[in-house]
Write an enzyme that holds these catalytic residues in place. Structure first.
Site, mmCIF file in Angstrom:
data_model
loop_
_atom_site.group_PDB
_atom_site.id
_atom_site.type_symbol
_atom_site.label_atom_id
_atom_site.label_comp_id
_atom_site.label_asym_id
_atom_site.label_seq_id
_atom_site.Cartn_x
_atom_site.Cartn_y
_atom_site.Cartn_z
ATOM 1 N N GLU A 123 0.860 -1.194 0.000
ATOM 2 C CA GLU A 123 0.000 0.000 0.000
ATOM 3 C C GLU A 123 0.887 1.231 0.000
ATOM 4 O O GLU A 123 1.971 1.230 0.581
ATOM 5 C CB GLU A 123 -0.893 -0.020 1.261
ATOM 6 C CG GLU A 123 -1.735 1.242 1.402
ATOM 7 C CD GLU A 123 -2.861 1.128 2.428
ATOM 8 O OE1 GLU A 123 -2.942 0.109 3.129
ATOM 9 O OE2 GLU A 123 -3.665 2.077 2.496
ATOM 10 N N ASN B 80 -6.734 1.577 2.689
ATOM 11 C CA ASN B 80 -7.460 2.829 2.877
ATOM 12 C C ASN B 80 -6.985 3.889 1.891
ATOM 13 O O ASN B 80 -7.759 4.750 1.468
ATOM 14 C CB ASN B 80 -7.266 3.343 4.307
ATOM 15 C CG ASN B 80 -7.886 2.417 5.341
ATOM 16 O OD1 ASN B 80 -8.706 1.566 5.011
ATOM 17 N ND2 ASN B 80 -7.499 2.564 6.590
ATOM 18 N N ASN C 232 -12.107 -0.836 -1.205
ATOM 19 C CA ASN C 232 -11.491 -1.332 0.036
ATOM 20 C C ASN C 232 -12.320 -0.932 1.249
ATOM 21 O O ASN C 232 -12.656 0.251 1.407
ATOM 22 C CB ASN C 232 -10.089 -0.734 0.202
ATOM 23 C CG ASN C 232 -9.420 -1.163 1.503
ATOM 24 O OD1 ASN C 232 -9.058 -2.324 1.665
ATOM 25 N ND2 ASN C 232 -9.273 -0.240 2.442
ATOM 26 N N GLU C 233 -12.672 -1.882 2.069
ATOM 27 C CA GLU C 233 -13.269 -1.668 3.404
ATOM 28 C C GLU C 233 -14.297 -0.538 3.425
ATOM 29 O O GLU C 233 -14.235 0.342 4.302
ATOM 30 C CB GLU C 233 -12.162 -1.383 4.426
ATOM 31 C CG GLU C 233 -11.319 -2.586 4.726
ATOM 32 C CD GLU C 233 -10.371 -2.403 5.928
ATOM 33 O OE1 GLU C 233 -10.258 -1.290 6.455
ATOM 34 O OE2 GLU C 233 -9.739 -3.399 6.310
ATOM 35 N N TYR D 142 -7.009 -8.681 11.759
ATOM 36 C CA TYR D 142 -5.726 -8.411 12.407
ATOM 37 C C TYR D 142 -5.831 -8.846 13.866
ATOM 38 O O TYR D 142 -6.858 -8.627 14.508
ATOM 39 C CB TYR D 142 -5.394 -6.919 12.354
ATOM 40 C CG TYR D 142 -5.119 -6.422 10.948
ATOM 41 C CD1 TYR D 142 -3.902 -6.675 10.326
ATOM 42 C CD2 TYR D 142 -6.073 -5.693 10.244
ATOM 43 C CE1 TYR D 142 -3.637 -6.213 9.042
ATOM 44 C CE2 TYR D 142 -5.821 -5.235 8.962
ATOM 45 C CZ TYR D 142 -4.599 -5.498 8.359
ATOM 46 O OH TYR D 142 -4.344 -5.038 7.095
ATOM 47 N N GLU E 66 -6.413 -9.182 3.636
ATOM 48 C CA GLU E 66 -5.626 -8.497 4.669
ATOM 49 C C GLU E 66 -5.679 -9.361 5.918
ATOM 50 O O GLU E 66 -6.750 -9.582 6.477
ATOM 51 C CB GLU E 66 -6.171 -7.107 4.991
ATOM 52 C CG GLU E 66 -5.865 -6.078 3.932
ATOM 53 C CD GLU E 66 -6.221 -4.652 4.347
ATOM 54 O OE1 GLU E 66 -6.093 -4.324 5.548
ATOM 55 O OE2 GLU E 66 -6.632 -3.879 3.474
ATOM 56 N N GLN F 76 1.412 -6.072 5.735
ATOM 57 C CA GLN F 76 1.789 -5.734 4.367
ATOM 58 C C GLN F 76 3.157 -6.342 4.094
ATOM 59 O O GLN F 76 3.607 -7.147 4.892
ATOM 60 C CB GLN F 76 1.777 -4.227 4.191
ATOM 61 C CG GLN F 76 0.393 -3.625 4.461
ATOM 62 C CD GLN F 76 0.287 -2.139 4.138
ATOM 63 O OE1 GLN F 76 1.202 -1.494 3.657
ATOM 64 N NE2 GLN F 76 -0.875 -1.561 4.467
HETATM 65 O O1 AHR Z 1 -3.105 -2.622 6.249
HETATM 66 C C1 AHR Z 1 -3.375 -1.425 6.923
HETATM 67 C C2 AHR Z 1 -4.811 -0.952 6.746
HETATM 68 O O2 AHR Z 1 -5.664 -1.847 7.396
HETATM 69 C C3 AHR Z 1 -5.349 -0.901 5.337
HETATM 70 O O3 AHR Z 1 -5.047 0.273 4.688
HETATM 71 C C4 AHR Z 1 -6.824 -1.016 5.545
HETATM 72 O O4 AHR Z 1 -7.485 -1.582 4.451
HETATM 73 C C5 AHR Z 1 -6.958 -1.802 6.818
HETATM 74 O O5 AHR Z 1 -7.844 -1.239 7.711
#
Ligand code: AHR
Length: 506
Positions: A27, A72, A172-173, A244, A292, A350
């Protein structure tokens, strides 16, 4: 010593190992691109300004697919800013991470980097501030061979051949209120469907990913996917998942069990997608793109104020990973492999510096974080098909996820070569495990062909610039194979991979 038994059968196949399980994510965020993959002037930079040390580590990591350019970031991104002569490219505010985007790297540079890294691009279009037309435009620029304005612009910019990007993320999201252009599920579902219809009109064979929830903790989790898929089921191939994990308040027992949450996440989205499919009387099985996932100490990031100074490539979420984090990453890969019948793409988020397996210092070295090792070894060993792996292990109680088994494991088997790979974690914090693997169903006796383990007396040990190999893989202790039984010793809080060879059956 705890005793745990695993039974394997070459006929008990979950699905083929999808190479896309070993994807990553670049990103335009923090130092992932600038001073991560790209740093002209670095002593190891190549003629395009790419760091060759990072390229070498990317190849060693075994990454197959890389999602780009966000995240994001993409929800406010204008792809045209990043093409053409560099001196004409605008500097812009990046509202997602409060940085300045110089646009020195755009799709042409990234495609050159991807070719050097030998990875497939998974391209995300902006459906935050933009829509169908801009998605079509970037597709035309990337994939149209020649003879149209944007295809010819790409050629004029030096890329004669189209990039042939087959996997496209539709935004994205967009369920997240933080997302620029955040939408309701219905609004997003309609936009995703319209964008998918248009992209398919341009190139029918594309593989399209609709945004699922940005996390299972979202209040709209499940309902979001159901609404989006009601609008777009027949038009997309994948729904995305993002997760995450971190250790909360020293609760290591729960943290070590977080793959059980990933299992539950996947099962929930499969059930949701299948229920929409049933209502639509569709025979299609929606695939999941877990594009992700990682360990991210998000609570530390959220505790910080939003930066007020706009900077280029300021460090953002450069988490330093320890032994426990690496064991969890290895376990999350076990979970992804276990679900290979439905999760056929995944991206660790990432690749470099930003919550990443690879760290760099501007002008200085690049090194492997602890989490690099289970990813690289799993990507190297997982071949053929995933086997349904029966683990007979005692459980332990966790405060976040209820009861979890002390050992989790998955195996892959390549019938053509007879190579069997077993990946296992011991989540117990004090006791080693003797793992007995029942291989009777394989017929011919097995032989050991390498074993690797990640553990340390200090579970908080990390790799740093000055001690880049403090945490690394070691040969697993006490692996024995006696005909149809393999025995492994798993130290407390450890991740282990073992390779065995049997007679090829394919
Ligand atoms: O990977 C970091 C961020 O986590 C990304 O930009 C977003 O898509 C997610 O919330």
């Amino acid at each position: 010593m705890l005793q745990v038994r695993v039974t394997l059968d070459p006929a008990a196949v979950v699905a083929p190992v999808s190479r896309r399980t070993f994807g990553s994510f670049v990103e335009h965020m923090g130092r992932c691109v600038y001073t991560g993959i790209y740093e002209p002037g670095h002593p190891l930079a190549d003629e395009d300004g790419f760091r060759t040390d990072v390229l070498a580590l990317t190849r060693e990591l075994g990454v197959t697919t890389v999602r780009y350019p966000g995240g994001n970031f993409v929800s406010g991104y204008r792809w045209e800013d990043g093409v053409g002569p560099r001196e004409h490219r605008p500097r812009r505010r990046d509202l997602a991470w409060h940085g300045i985007e110089t646009n020195e790297v755009g799709i042409d540079e990234f495609a050159r980097w991807a070719a050097k890294a030998d990875v497939e691009i998974m391209y995300a279009v902006n459906l935050g501030t933009r829509g169908v037309q801009e998605a079509l435009d970037v597709h035309e620029y990337c994939n149209q061979p020649a003879g149209t304005r944007l295809a010819d612009l790409r050629r004029a910019n030096g890329a004669e051949e189209p990039y042939g990007i087959s996997m496209w993320c539709l935004g994205n999201e967009l369920d997240g209120p933080w997302q620029i252009g955040h939408k309701s599920a219905r609004e997003y579902g309609r936009l995703a469907a319209a964008t998918a219809r248009a992209l398919r009109a341009a190139e029918p064979g594309l593989q399209l990913v609709a945004c699922g929830s940005s996390g299972s903790g979202m209040p709209t989790f499940g309902a979001w996917e159901a609404t989006v898929l009601e609008e777009a089921y027949d038009l997309v191939d994948y729904v995305s998942c993002h997760a995450y994990y971190e250790e909360h308040d020293g609760d290591l027992g729960s943290f070590l069990a977080c793959a059980t949450d990933m299992d539950h996440f996947v099962d929930s989205i499969v059930a949701t997608a299948d229920s929409v499919g049933a209502r639509l009387r569709s025979r299609k099985k929606m695939q999941l793109s877990f594009d992700e996932w990682n360990v991210w100490y998000m609570s530390r990031f959220q505790a910080r104020p939003t930066p007020t100074q706009w900077q280029v490539a300021a460090p953002v979420i450069e988490d330093e990973y320890n032994v426990a984090d690496a064991v969890v990453v290895g376990n999350l890969l076990i979970s992804l492999l276990r679900h290979s019948d439905r999760v056929t793409a995944a991206c660790q988020a990432q690749l470099v510096n930003v919550i990443a397996p690879i760290r760099t210092e501007p002008g200085g070295p690049a090194w492997r974080q602890s989490i690099f090792h289970p990813f690289a070894r799993t990507a190297a060993l997982a071949r053929g098909v995933v086997l349904r792996t029966t683990v007979d292990a005692p459980g332990y109680e966790t405060s976040r996820y209820g009861e979890a088994p002390i050992v989790d494991a998955v195996a892959t088997y390549d019938a053509a070569t007879g190579a069997l790979a077993l990946f296992a974690v011991n989540r117990d914090q004090a006791r080693p495990v003797e793992l007995t693997v029942d291989l009777r169903a394989f017929g011919a006796p097995a032989r050991p062909a390498g074993s690797w383990t990640l553990w340390d007396d200090d579970v908080r040990a990390t790799n740093t610039r000055d001690r880049p190999d403090r945490v690394t893989l070691r040969p697993a202790e006490d692996v024995t194979v006696d005909g149809h039984t393999a025995t492994l010793r798993l130290p407390p809080i450890s991740w282990t991979a073992a390779r065995l060879t049997t007679a090829p059956t394919g």
